[in-house]
Scaffold this motif. Sequence first.
Motif, mmCIF file in Angstrom:
data_model
loop_
_atom_site.group_PDB
_atom_site.id
_atom_site.type_symbol
_atom_site.label_atom_id
_atom_site.label_comp_id
_atom_site.label_asym_id
_atom_site.label_seq_id
_atom_site.Cartn_x
_atom_site.Cartn_y
_atom_site.Cartn_z
ATOM 1 N N SER A 82 6.791 20.186 -2.000
ATOM 2 C CA SER A 82 7.052 21.040 -1.017
ATOM 3 C C SER A 82 7.924 20.165 0.302
ATOM 4 N N ALA A 83 8.268 20.885 1.215
ATOM 5 C CA ALA A 83 8.903 20.261 2.079
ATOM 6 C C ALA A 83 7.899 18.848 2.719
ATOM 7 N N ALA A 84 6.733 19.266 2.746
ATOM 8 C CA ALA A 84 5.756 18.211 3.367
ATOM 9 C C ALA A 84 5.611 17.127 2.281
ATOM 10 N N THR A 85 5.788 17.214 0.795
ATOM 11 C CA THR A 85 5.928 16.310 0.024
ATOM 12 C C THR A 85 6.949 15.083 -0.026
ATOM 13 N N PHE A 86 8.068 15.628 0.514
ATOM 14 C CA PHE A 86 9.247 14.650 0.720
ATOM 15 C C PHE A 86 9.177 13.881 2.112
ATOM 16 N N LYS A 87 8.400 14.948 3.018
ATOM 17 C CA LYS A 87 8.380 14.224 4.194
ATOM 18 C C LYS A 87 7.267 12.967 4.129
ATOM 19 N N ALA A 88 6.416 13.050 3.500
ATOM 20 C CA ALA A 88 5.375 12.090 2.975
ATOM 21 C C ALA A 88 5.885 10.984 2.449
ATOM 22 N N ALA A 89 6.862 11.178 1.457
ATOM 23 C CA ALA A 89 7.525 10.239 0.862
ATOM 24 C C ALA A 89 8.375 9.623 1.722
ATOM 25 N N MET A 90 9.007 10.211 2.486
ATOM 26 C CA MET A 90 10.103 9.495 3.481
ATOM 27 C C MET A 90 9.167 8.610 4.431
ATOM 28 N N ASN A 91 7.956 9.061 4.891
ATOM 29 C CA ASN A 91 7.151 8.256 5.924
ATOM 30 C C ASN A 91 6.688 7.130 4.940
ATOM 31 N N LEU A 92 6.419 7.134 3.931
ATOM 32 C CA LEU A 92 6.003 5.935 3.246
ATOM 33 C C LEU A 92 7.097 4.841 2.931
ATOM 34 N N LYS A 93 8.373 5.613 2.932
ATOM 35 C CA LYS A 93 9.563 4.764 2.840
ATOM 36 C C LYS A 93 9.607 4.020 4.257
ATOM 37 N N ASP A 94 9.479 4.689 5.295
ATOM 38 C CA ASP A 94 9.486 3.812 6.481
ATOM 39 C C ASP A 94 8.467 2.986 6.738
ATOM 40 N N PHE A 95 7.360 2.921 6.078
ATOM 41 C CA PHE A 95 6.256 1.778 6.014
ATOM 42 C C PHE A 95 6.803 0.678 4.998
ATOM 43 N N GLY A 96 7.822 0.789 4.235
ATOM 44 C CA GLY A 96 8.486 -0.214 3.383
ATOM 45 C C GLY A 96 8.048 0.044 2.053
ATOM 46 N N ALA A 97 7.753 1.505 1.524
ATOM 47 C CA ALA A 97 7.423 1.610 0.142
ATOM 48 C C ALA A 97 8.795 1.349 -0.766
ATOM 49 N N ASP A 98 8.564 0.573 -1.842
ATOM 50 C CA ASP A 98 9.622 0.556 -2.838
ATOM 51 C C ASP A 98 9.627 1.505 -3.949
ATOM 52 N N ASN A 99 10.691 2.565 -3.917
ATOM 53 C CA ASN A 99 10.486 3.741 -5.069
ATOM 54 C C ASN A 99 10.918 2.938 -6.327
ATOM 55 N N SER A 100 11.753 1.984 -6.255
ATOM 56 C CA SER A 100 11.895 1.529 -7.745
ATOM 57 C C SER A 100 10.743 0.901 -8.340
ATOM 58 N N ILE A 101 10.070 0.086 -7.392
ATOM 59 C CA ILE A 101 8.717 -0.453 -8.023
ATOM 60 C C ILE A 101 7.748 0.605 -8.479
ATOM 61 N N VAL B 64 0.804 -1.138 -0.110
ATOM 62 C CA VAL B 64 -0.017 0.113 -0.077
ATOM 63 C C VAL B 64 0.875 1.175 0.085
ATOM 64 N N ALA B 65 1.930 1.389 0.847
ATOM 65 C CA ALA B 65 2.804 2.291 0.793
ATOM 66 C C ALA B 65 3.587 2.647 -0.556
ATOM 67 N N THR B 66 3.957 1.364 -1.151
ATOM 68 C CA THR B 66 4.564 1.626 -2.641
ATOM 69 C C THR B 66 3.165 2.146 -3.547
ATOM 70 N N TYR B 67 2.392 1.999 -3.314
ATOM 71 C CA TYR B 67 0.933 2.576 -4.309
ATOM 72 C C TYR B 67 0.747 3.750 -4.052
ATOM 73 N N MET B 68 0.787 4.461 -2.768
ATOM 74 C CA MET B 68 0.639 5.692 -2.499
ATOM 75 C C MET B 68 2.103 6.535 -2.793
ATOM 76 N N LEU B 69 3.085 6.072 -2.705
ATOM 77 C CA LEU B 69 4.230 6.662 -3.322
ATOM 78 C C LEU B 69 4.250 6.773 -4.718
ATOM 79 N N ALA B 70 3.683 5.854 -5.619
ATOM 80 C CA ALA B 70 3.506 6.009 -7.019
ATOM 81 C C ALA B 70 2.496 7.071 -7.310
#
Length: 276
Positions: free
Chosen positions: A123-142, A103-109
């Motif tokens: 914005s800074a909030a955008t990158f913070k959200a992406a960082m939080n999704l990475k903490d949940f296990g989002a795979d940015n390459s996928i 789900v985190a990967t889907y949201m990062l997409a």
Amino acid sequence: MLKELFSKNELDIFSLSPAKAIERINSQSLVVVVDVNRASITTAPKILEIAKNVAVIDHHRKAEDAIDEPIFSHIDTNASSASELVTEMIMNTQVDVKITPKVATYMLAGILMDTNGFKARTSAATFKAAMNLKDFGADNSIADSYLKDEFEEFVLKTKIMSTIESPYFGIIIATAPTNQAIGRTMLAKVGQELISVKGVRAVFVVGNISDKVVGISARSNGTVNVQLIMEKMGGGGHHSASATQISNEKIENVLADLKRILGLYINDITWKEPGY
């Protein structure tokens, strides 16, 4: 993307067809509308006619015909995407919400798509959200791979881009083949690619998204307020990313109306916001 990331069993657990949703909805049901605030352009407007409790989470400007009297509304036009807003809400709630890596990967997409790979509307909030999704296990390459074109999509995108015309300096219109239905995502992809061309100020990609509906995806580098233009055609969105859908009209008529409205915008300074 969903079918590639989730198994059929997983999809059956957390998704419903509009018909099944209408069957199951009752007076206690909560319907959460995300990434849009107009009932008419949701996947199933009929559901909102039945639902007693509706919540709205969106990053587009509130439309004149926005969903009437939701019990909860969180509209933040400064956010890059609905994924950013939902992630921010999850991180700020006192409830311990767990997001699976899928789900985190889907949201990062979703963030990658709406920001064109962090190139726009961030914005800074955008990158913070992406960082939080990475903490949940989002795979940015996928997540990134889901945004790449299949060969057939690449051919279609190239065909649409070959039709470009420029009615005004820095403004481009591209038209999809009239003999086939084009997904809204494809229109948006073409717009995103064309707006990255140096010297292009605004892009409008027009195509049939169904037998009776013509869609327009609009993108801007910030010097043209495509939101105002799309609102004149019944749509909306952001200053630099907007869209509309026109029912029961031919592409040639929609194109003529778009060019007429563009002429009004270009020649009427009162349409423009301060600084533009």
